[in-house]
Design a protein around this motif. Structure first.
Motif, PDB file in Angstrom:
ATOM      1  N   LEU A 186      -7.769   9.062  13.991  1.00 16.16           N
ATOM      2  CA  LEU A 186      -7.774   7.724  13.403  1.00 16.16           C
ATOM      3  C   LEU A 186      -8.025   7.726  11.897  1.00 16.16           C
ATOM      4  O   LEU A 186      -7.352   7.010  11.150  1.00 16.16           O
ATOM      5  N   VAL A 187      -9.001   8.506  11.443  1.00 14.87           N
ATOM      6  CA  VAL A 187      -9.359   8.451  10.020  1.00 14.87           C
ATOM      7  C   VAL A 187      -8.196   8.864   9.113  1.00 14.87           C
ATOM      8  O   VAL A 187      -7.855   8.128   8.170  1.00 14.87           O
ATOM      9  N   PRO A 188      -7.549  10.023   9.328  1.00 14.96           N
ATOM     10  CA  PRO A 188      -6.435  10.376   8.433  1.00 14.96           C
ATOM     11  C   PRO A 188      -5.276   9.395   8.498  1.00 14.96           C
ATOM     12  O   PRO A 188      -4.710   9.026   7.454  1.00 14.96           O
ATOM     13  N   LEU A 189      -4.919   8.959   9.707  1.00 22.79           N
ATOM     14  CA  LEU A 189      -3.766   8.064   9.837  1.00 22.79           C
ATOM     15  C   LEU A 189      -4.019   6.714   9.181  1.00 22.79           C
ATOM     16  O   LEU A 189      -3.196   6.229   8.394  1.00 22.79           O
ATOM     17  N   ILE A 190      -5.159   6.110   9.478  1.00 20.99           N
ATOM     18  CA  ILE A 190      -5.430   4.774   8.933  1.00 20.99           C
ATOM     19  C   ILE A 190      -5.701   4.846   7.437  1.00 20.99           C
ATOM     20  O   ILE A 190      -5.228   4.001   6.662  1.00 20.99           O
ATOM     21  N   SER A 191      -6.461   5.846   6.992  1.00 24.49           N
ATOM     22  CA  SER A 191      -6.741   5.979   5.556  1.00 24.49           C
ATOM     23  C   SER A 191      -5.456   6.174   4.766  1.00 24.49           C
ATOM     24  O   SER A 191      -5.249   5.536   3.723  1.00 24.49           O
ATOM     25  N   THR A 192      -4.595   7.069   5.257  1.00 23.47           N
ATOM     26  CA  THR A 192      -3.342   7.342   4.548  1.00 23.47           C
ATOM     27  C   THR A 192      -2.418   6.139   4.571  1.00 23.47           C
ATOM     28  O   THR A 192      -1.788   5.806   3.557  1.00 23.47           O
ATOM     29  N   ALA A 193      -2.308   5.476   5.737  1.00 19.59           N
ATOM     30  CA  ALA A 193      -1.441   4.300   5.832  1.00 19.59           C
ATOM     31  C   ALA A 193      -1.921   3.191   4.903  1.00 19.59           C
ATOM     32  O   ALA A 193      -1.124   2.584   4.171  1.00 19.59           O
ATOM     33  N   PHE A 194      -3.218   2.937   4.908  1.00 22.15           N
ATOM     34  CA  PHE A 194      -3.757   1.893   4.023  1.00 22.15           C
ATOM     35  C   PHE A 194      -3.555   2.268   2.559  1.00 22.15           C
ATOM     36  O   PHE A 194      -3.138   1.438   1.746  1.00 22.15           O
ATOM     37  N   GLY A 195      -3.857   3.533   2.214  1.00 23.98           N
ATOM     38  CA  GLY A 195      -3.689   3.968   0.835  1.00 23.98           C
ATOM     39  C   GLY A 195      -2.250   3.893   0.373  1.00 23.98           C
ATOM     40  O   GLY A 195      -1.974   3.509  -0.775  1.00 23.98           O
ATOM     41  N   LEU A 196      -1.310   4.228   1.262  1.00 24.94           N
ATOM     42  CA  LEU A 196       0.112   4.186   0.912  1.00 24.94           C
ATOM     43  C   LEU A 196       0.578   2.762   0.676  1.00 24.94           C
ATOM     44  O   LEU A 196       1.221   2.460  -0.346  1.00 24.94           O
ATOM     45  N   VAL A 197       0.269   1.875   1.600  1.00 23.76           N
ATOM     46  CA  VAL A 197       0.707   0.482   1.463  1.00 23.76           C
ATOM     47  C   VAL A 197       0.070  -0.161   0.234  1.00 23.76           C
ATOM     48  O   VAL A 197       0.736  -0.870  -0.540  1.00 23.76           O
ATOM     49  N   TYR A 198      -1.212   0.104   0.023  1.00 25.17           N
ATOM     50  CA  TYR A 198      -1.913  -0.486  -1.112  1.00 25.17           C
ATOM     51  C   TYR A 198      -1.337   0.026  -2.433  1.00 25.17           C
ATOM     52  O   TYR A 198      -1.114  -0.751  -3.377  1.00 25.17           O
ATOM     53  N   ALA A 199      -1.088   1.350  -2.502  1.00 27.59           N
ATOM     54  CA  ALA A 199      -0.528   1.923  -3.729  1.00 27.59           C
ATOM     55  C   ALA A 199       0.856   1.360  -4.016  1.00 27.59           C
ATOM     56  O   ALA A 199       1.207   1.109  -5.180  1.00 27.59           O
ATOM     57  N   TYR A 200       1.641   1.142  -2.980  1.00 25.03           N
ATOM     58  CA  TYR A 200       2.993   0.605  -3.162  1.00 25.03           C
ATOM     59  C   TYR A 200       2.950  -0.849  -3.616  1.00 25.03           C
ATOM     60  O   TYR A 200       3.732  -1.261  -4.487  1.00 25.03           O
ATOM     61  N   LEU A 201       2.015  -1.629  -3.067  1.00 20.97           N
ATOM     62  CA  LEU A 201       1.956  -3.054  -3.394  1.00 20.97           C
ATOM     63  C   LEU A 201       1.447  -3.307  -4.812  1.00 20.97           C
ATOM     64  O   LEU A 201       1.904  -4.242  -5.489  1.00 20.97           O
ATOM     65  N   VAL A 202       0.482  -2.502  -5.264  1.00 19.54           N
ATOM     66  CA  VAL A 202      -0.098  -2.755  -6.590  1.00 19.54           C
ATOM     67  C   VAL A 202       0.607  -1.979  -7.689  1.00 19.54           C
ATOM     68  O   VAL A 202       0.253  -2.124  -8.869  1.00 19.54           O
ATOM     69  N   ASP A 203       1.605  -1.167  -7.329  1.00 16.69           N
ATOM     70  CA  ASP A 203       2.298  -0.358  -8.333  1.00 16.69           C
ATOM     71  C   ASP A 203       2.997  -1.255  -9.348  1.00 16.69           C
ATOM     72  O   ASP A 203       3.790  -2.133  -8.991  1.00 16.69           O
ATOM     73  N   ARG A 204       2.673  -1.032 -10.612  1.00 15.76           N
ATOM     74  CA  ARG A 204       3.262  -1.755 -11.752  1.00 15.76           C
ATOM     75  C   ARG A 204       2.979  -3.253 -11.714  1.00 15.76           C
ATOM     76  O   ARG A 204       3.752  -4.061 -12.241  1.00 15.76           O
ATOM     77  N   THR A 205       1.894  -3.654 -11.085  1.00 14.61           N
ATOM     78  CA  THR A 205       1.486  -5.052 -11.137  1.00 14.61           C
ATOM     79  C   THR A 205       0.592  -5.279 -12.354  1.00 14.61           C
ATOM     80  O   THR A 205       0.163  -4.338 -13.023  1.00 14.61           O
ATOM     81  N   ARG A 206       0.271  -6.531 -12.616  1.00 12.83           N
ATOM     82  CA  ARG A 206      -0.473  -6.873 -13.829  1.00 12.83           C
ATOM     83  C   ARG A 206      -1.897  -6.329 -13.779  1.00 12.83           C
ATOM     84  O   ARG A 206      -2.428  -5.867 -14.790  1.00 12.83           O
ATOM     85  N   PHE A 207      -2.528  -6.382 -12.599  1.00 13.61           N
ATOM     86  CA  PHE A 207      -3.920  -5.953 -12.462  1.00 13.61           C
ATOM     87  C   PHE A 207      -4.011  -4.636 -11.683  1.00 13.61           C
ATOM     88  O   PHE A 207      -4.913  -4.442 -10.881  1.00 13.61           O
ATOM     89  N   GLU A 208      -3.054  -3.745 -11.929  1.00  8.12           N
ATOM     90  CA  GLU A 208      -2.992  -2.493 -11.177  1.00  8.12           C
ATOM     91  C   GLU A 208      -4.264  -1.653 -11.360  1.00  8.12           C
ATOM     92  O   GLU A 208      -4.827  -1.152 -10.384  1.00  8.12           O
ATOM     93  N   SER A 209      -4.731  -1.499 -12.578  1.00 10.19           N
ATOM     94  CA  SER A 209      -5.898  -0.651 -12.836  1.00 10.19           C
ATOM     95  C   SER A 209      -7.138  -1.180 -12.130  1.00 10.19           C
ATOM     96  O   SER A 209      -7.890  -0.425 -11.506  1.00 10.19           O
ATOM     97  N   LEU A 210      -7.360  -2.488 -12.225  1.00 12.20           N
ATOM     98  CA  LEU A 210      -8.529  -3.084 -11.577  1.00 12.20           C
ATOM     99  C   LEU A 210      -8.433  -2.973 -10.068  1.00 12.20           C
ATOM    100  O   LEU A 210      -9.422  -2.643  -9.385  1.00 12.20           O
ATOM    101  N   ALA A 211      -7.248  -3.242  -9.530  1.00 10.61           N
ATOM    102  CA  ALA A 211      -7.068  -3.179  -8.079  1.00 10.61           C
ATOM    103  C   ALA A 211      -7.310  -1.774  -7.542  1.00 10.61           C
ATOM    104  O   ALA A 211      -7.935  -1.585  -6.492  1.00 10.61           O
ATOM    105  N   LYS A 212      -6.855  -0.762  -8.272  1.00 11.04           N
ATOM    106  CA  LYS A 212      -7.061   0.617  -7.837  1.00 11.04           C
ATOM    107  C   LYS A 212      -8.518   1.030  -7.986  1.00 11.04           C
ATOM    108  O   LYS A 212      -9.049   1.776  -7.146  1.00 11.04           O
TER     109      LYS A 212
END
Length: 329
Positions: free
Chosen positions: A110-136
């Motif tokens: 569970l930990v690797p799958l959920i952590s990686t899935a969440f990190g991937l989706v989050y990184a994709y959504l905030v990529d090149r957004t206005r508040f990318e640095s703060l969100a990360k």
């Protein structure tokens, strides 16, 4: 020199430190002298000077303890009798230890799958957004917290107080339940859900690591590939599924295997939050309990060897995938 080994005073400790520093200076001086005069010193002496200390430290710090642990795993609880594979048989046949193995499997899946899935989706959504640095930064902050500190934080989040007049809930989740008109819940007591609540803490810590690595990989995707997909009319979801994920596959493998290895060794979170009680023990915490609480050296060593064996396939797979990625490049 025996008085140096019995460093029971400040003066003795300072003397021991001075001797250690002088020994280091002498060794480095010999090595540098050998390098500076290569024609006068045989090559094997230079090689031994550089590699020898490292090999010695590896042998004393890793090889000998590993072999000694393997030998102890074949002996009885007090280490006096050779029992063969009895300790390993006990690990796989005892009900309590089978629960430990099941919990470990749940963590590693569970930990690797959920952590990686969440990190991937989050990184994709905030990529090149206005508040990318703060969100990360907000997601990465838990990475700066030790497992012990994270366990203490979430222990307060899960804190339970009896539902009686005059007693207020200090746990965040139970206070929310009270505000919703529900009864407070003992998150860390009831099996098997308490294991899942502990897993949440590990996911909270590792999601930032996954997001950071995968975000860097997403930014490394060629702009030509992205523009070509957009010209073909690909939607955001199609871009994510057919362009982003295949392009960062090596990074996904690295994140999954790295998180899996750290999860296999999880001890601090379990120890701080439940002490391995209430059916939450994993291999690492059970190894500690058997070795240093119940003083069962044989069974504790067997659990340590089992943990080592479980890590090996993940490391081998990780190395193979990295080599394949290098060959493709």
């Amino acid at each position: 020199m025996d008085w140096l080994l019995e460093a029971d005073s400040t003066a003795h400790k300072l003397a021991l430190m001075v001797v250690a520093v002088l020994a280091f200076v002498v060794v480095m001086g010999v090595i540098l002298f050998a390098v500076d005069k290569p024609k006068r010193v045989p090559t094997w002496v230079i090689v031994a000077g550089f590699i020898g200390p490292a090999l010695l430290l590896v042998t004393v710090g890793l090889v000998y303890p590993a072999l000694n642990t393997l030998w102890l795993s074949l002996k009885s609880a007090d280490g006096s009798t050779f029992v063969g594979l009895d300790n390993y048989a006990q690990v796989f046949t005892t009900d309590g230890l089978q629960l430990v193995l099941r919990n470990t499997v749940l963590w590693v899946v569970l930990v690797p799958l959920i952590s990686t899935a969440f990190g991937l989706v989050y990184a994709y959504l905030v990529d090149r957004t206005r508040f990318e640095s703060l969100a990360k930064a907000l997601i990465f902050l838990p990475m700066a917290i030790s497992g012990v500190a994270a366990g203490l934080i979430w222990r307060f989040v899960y804190e339970y107080r009896p539902d009686q007049p005059g007693i207020e809930q200090i746990g965040l989740l139970n206070q929310l339940l009270v505000w919703l008109g529900l009864d407070p819940y003992q998150f860390l007591l009831h099996q098997p859900w308490n294991t899942f609540f502990l897993i949440v803490v590990m996911i909270w810590i590792n999601a930032g690591f996954a997001m950071t690595v995968l975000s860097a990989s997403i930014k490394a995707i060629s702009d030509d590939i992205v523009e070509a997909a957009r010209l073909d009319g690909a939607s955001s979801f199609q871009m994510f599924r057919s362009v982003t994920v295949p392009s960062i596959r090596p990074a996904l493998v690295v994140v999954l295997t790295t998180v899996a290895i750290s999860t296999l060794k999880v001890f601090d979170i379990v120890y701080v939050m439940t002490g391995g009680q209430f059916g939450t023990s994993v291999v690492a915490s059970e190894f500690y309990s058997q070795s240093f609480r119940q003083f069962n050296q044989g069974l504790g060593a067997a659990l340590a060897v089992l943990l080592f064996v479980l890590v090996i396939p993940i490391i081998v797979y990780n190395v193979r995938q990295m080599r394949m990625a290098e060959e493709v490049r």
